[in-house]
Scaffold this motif. Structure first.
Motif: not given
Length: 539
Positions: A4-28
């Motif tokens: 979905r091109e609209e997902f990548f129109k701004t940085d916010s969706p990608s950054l939110i997912i990456l932060v949540l993902f790395t929180l689970a991977m690195f901080f759990l």
């Protein structure tokens, strides 16, 4: 989502997912296990001694100045520990976990500048799920912190390369980050990004264009940030400390090492395991990159990064898997760009050669590898069979899912399956497997028993080398008397006072046979692959 091109129109969706993902991977469950050798106890204890002594200039282990690494990592760990007043398993690992997250976000930022947001997003996920990256983001060592500074330095350079108007600001920020990397692990933080940039500019025939006042200003910034600490330690403890820090632990390790000496082809064997499972897509990704002449600058930059650093590390006498960490974003970006092209149907290779065959190979490795691992565990480590079977099952099911997705050309689902499977596997390792292994790796129970027995009596240590000594110093909370030879232990034991010494099993057996007086093993434990004893001259 990924198409979905609209997902990548701004940085916010990608950054939110990456932060949540790395929180689970690195901080759990970051504090879910004790400090393990090598290095974790050492760095934790150095940070603890900074807090206790109030001296944040000279790193010390067991009260002895330690010239292993510059102090930035210990500063960070000690700073995180100040509110509690003591270093813990969580606070000591926070610098690695936080910089692991920052390294993933830096890869997204660089990927966005190179190819666009979606490539940056995919590449960041690939990096975060690489085994060596996950390991170092949860380990008390300097490598994740300094590697993230290398990533950020190169990202600043490339954004400055693209943007003439802001070039000076980007380069200045890069110089600042490179300086912090130098204060983390030494000159490697300058040599690695500097050589990548130099190779790239030479290949582009633009080196002279960048030899400007901005470069001189960047060098001045590095000198102003790095030199005060080196000057301070020189004035405090002398030239030998600085010589060991810069020369012995850098040049000597490169040309004629005393540890971790391995053949030149070591990384050819090691890299596939540390970049698994994404390594199966790397050959097709390289071919895909070579076929795209519209992205020559991007290709040159990533190849200069990967090939330059890989050759550098291969030429070094000292080799460890973690040394390759600074080059991992380059191959993550190459593979991420390939997946972006696959999802957009822009790939140069056919679906069969580009994706199907690598995915089927991956599925076979995962299914049969899980079966082989179960056999090994059952025969050699039966005590771990119960906890490892669910992990093997998850691995095998993930392989089967990969096969099905690839067979039916479900490309987005295939990528998501790999990422989610790796997240689940990492979570199981963190929550279930690591606590089980901790019983065999930790020195904490032995040290607590030692403190109960020895109380405030003299306590020494013998046969455990400095880089393995950290957990014993940390968990006893004592300054230990270090013995370099058997004669010193004999002198220590020849007293009417009750004294104690922590000894490795082989050293204890040798000492017991040669010492004429009474020797008692009051406590013993197997810690990793070593057995240790608490030895006394009185029962």
């Amino acid at each position: 989502m990924l198409n979905r091109e609209e997902f990548f129109k701004t940085d916010s969706p990608s950054l939110i997912i990456l932060v949540l993902f790395t929180l689970a991977m690195f901080f759990l469950s970051l504090g879910g296990r004790d400090f393990w050798a090598p290095d974790e106890g050492e760095y934790a204890q150095i940070s603890q001694e900074m807090i206790e002594s109030g001296d944040w200039i000279i790193p010390r282990l067991n009260g002895i100045p330690s010239a292993q690494k510059p102090p930035f990592f210990n500063w960070a760990a000690a700073a995180f520990s100040l509110p509690a007043g003591r270093v813990t398993e969580v606070t000591a690992r926070l610098p690695s976990a936080i910089m692991g997250m920052i390294g993933v976000l830096a890869t997204y930022w660089l990927g966005k500048g190179l190819f666009g947001r979606r490539t940056g997003f995919l590449s960041a996920l690939i990096l975060a799920t690489s085994p060596i990256y996950l390991h170092q983001a949860r380990w008390v060592q300097v490598d994740m912190v300094y590697s993230a500074f290398v990533y950020l330095t190169l990202a600043c350079f490339y954004h400055g390369y693209l943007n003439d108007a802001k070039r000076g600001k980007y380069f200045l920020l890069g110089a600042l980050l490179m300086s912090l990397g130098t204060l983390t692990k030494g000159p490697a933080a300058i040599v690695l990004p500097g050589s990548t940039i130099l190779i790239f500019l030479i290949l582009k025939r633009r080196l002279r264009e960048f030899l400007t006042r901005d470069l001189l200003l960047c060098l001045l910034v590095c000198i102003l940030i790095v030199s005060p600490w080196y000057l301070a330690v020189y004035l405090r403890v002398g030239a030998n400390f600085v010589w060991e820090l810069i020369i012995r632990h850098n040049l000597y390790m490169f040309f004629e090492t005393w540890s971790h000496k391995r053949p030149f082809y070591y990384y050819l064997i090691n890299l596939p395991w540390e970049f698994f499972p994404w390594i199966v897509f790397l050959p097709a990704a390289i071919l895909n990159t070579l076929a795209n002449d519209k992205e020559r600058d991007q290709r040159l930059f990533l190849f200069a990064w990967f090939i330059g650093m890989f050759c550098f590390f291969s030429l070094s006498e000292a080799k460890q898997a973690k040394y390759l960490l600074p080059l991992f974003p380059s191959i993550a970006l190459i593979v991420g760009r390939f997946w972006d092209d696959i999802l957009s149907d822009r790939q140069s290779l056919s679906y069969k050669n580009g994706l199907l065959l690598p995915a089927v190979f991956l599925a076979v490795v995962m299914v049969f590898g899980s079966a082989a691992a179960a056999w090994v565990v059952n025969n050699k480590y039966p005590e771990f069979l119960k906890t490892s079977l669910p992990l093997g099952t998850l691995f095998a099911l993930s392989g089967a899912a990969v096969f099905i997705m690839a067979l039916f050309r479900l490309k987005r689902e295939l990528f998501a399956t790999i990422v989610v499977s790796l997240l689940l596997i990492a979570s199981y390792l963190t929550i279930i497997i690591n606590p089980e292994i901790n019983h065999y790796k930790t020195a904490k129970p032995f040290c607590e028993e030692t403190v109960k027995i020895a109380k405030d009596k003299p306590l020494g240590i013998y046969g455990i080398f400095l880089h393995q000594m950290g957990p014993y110093v940390f968990y006893t909370g004592r300054k230990l008397k270090i013995f370099d030879d058997e004669g010193e232990v004999v002198g220590f034991f020849n007293t009417q006072e009750r004294v104690f010494c922590i000894m490795r099993d082989t050293y204890f057996n040798s000492f017991k046979d040669k010492y004429n007086g009474p020797v008692y093993s009051l406590s013993s434990a197997s810690i990793g692959h070593r057995k240790v004893h608490l030895v006394s001259n009185q029962p």
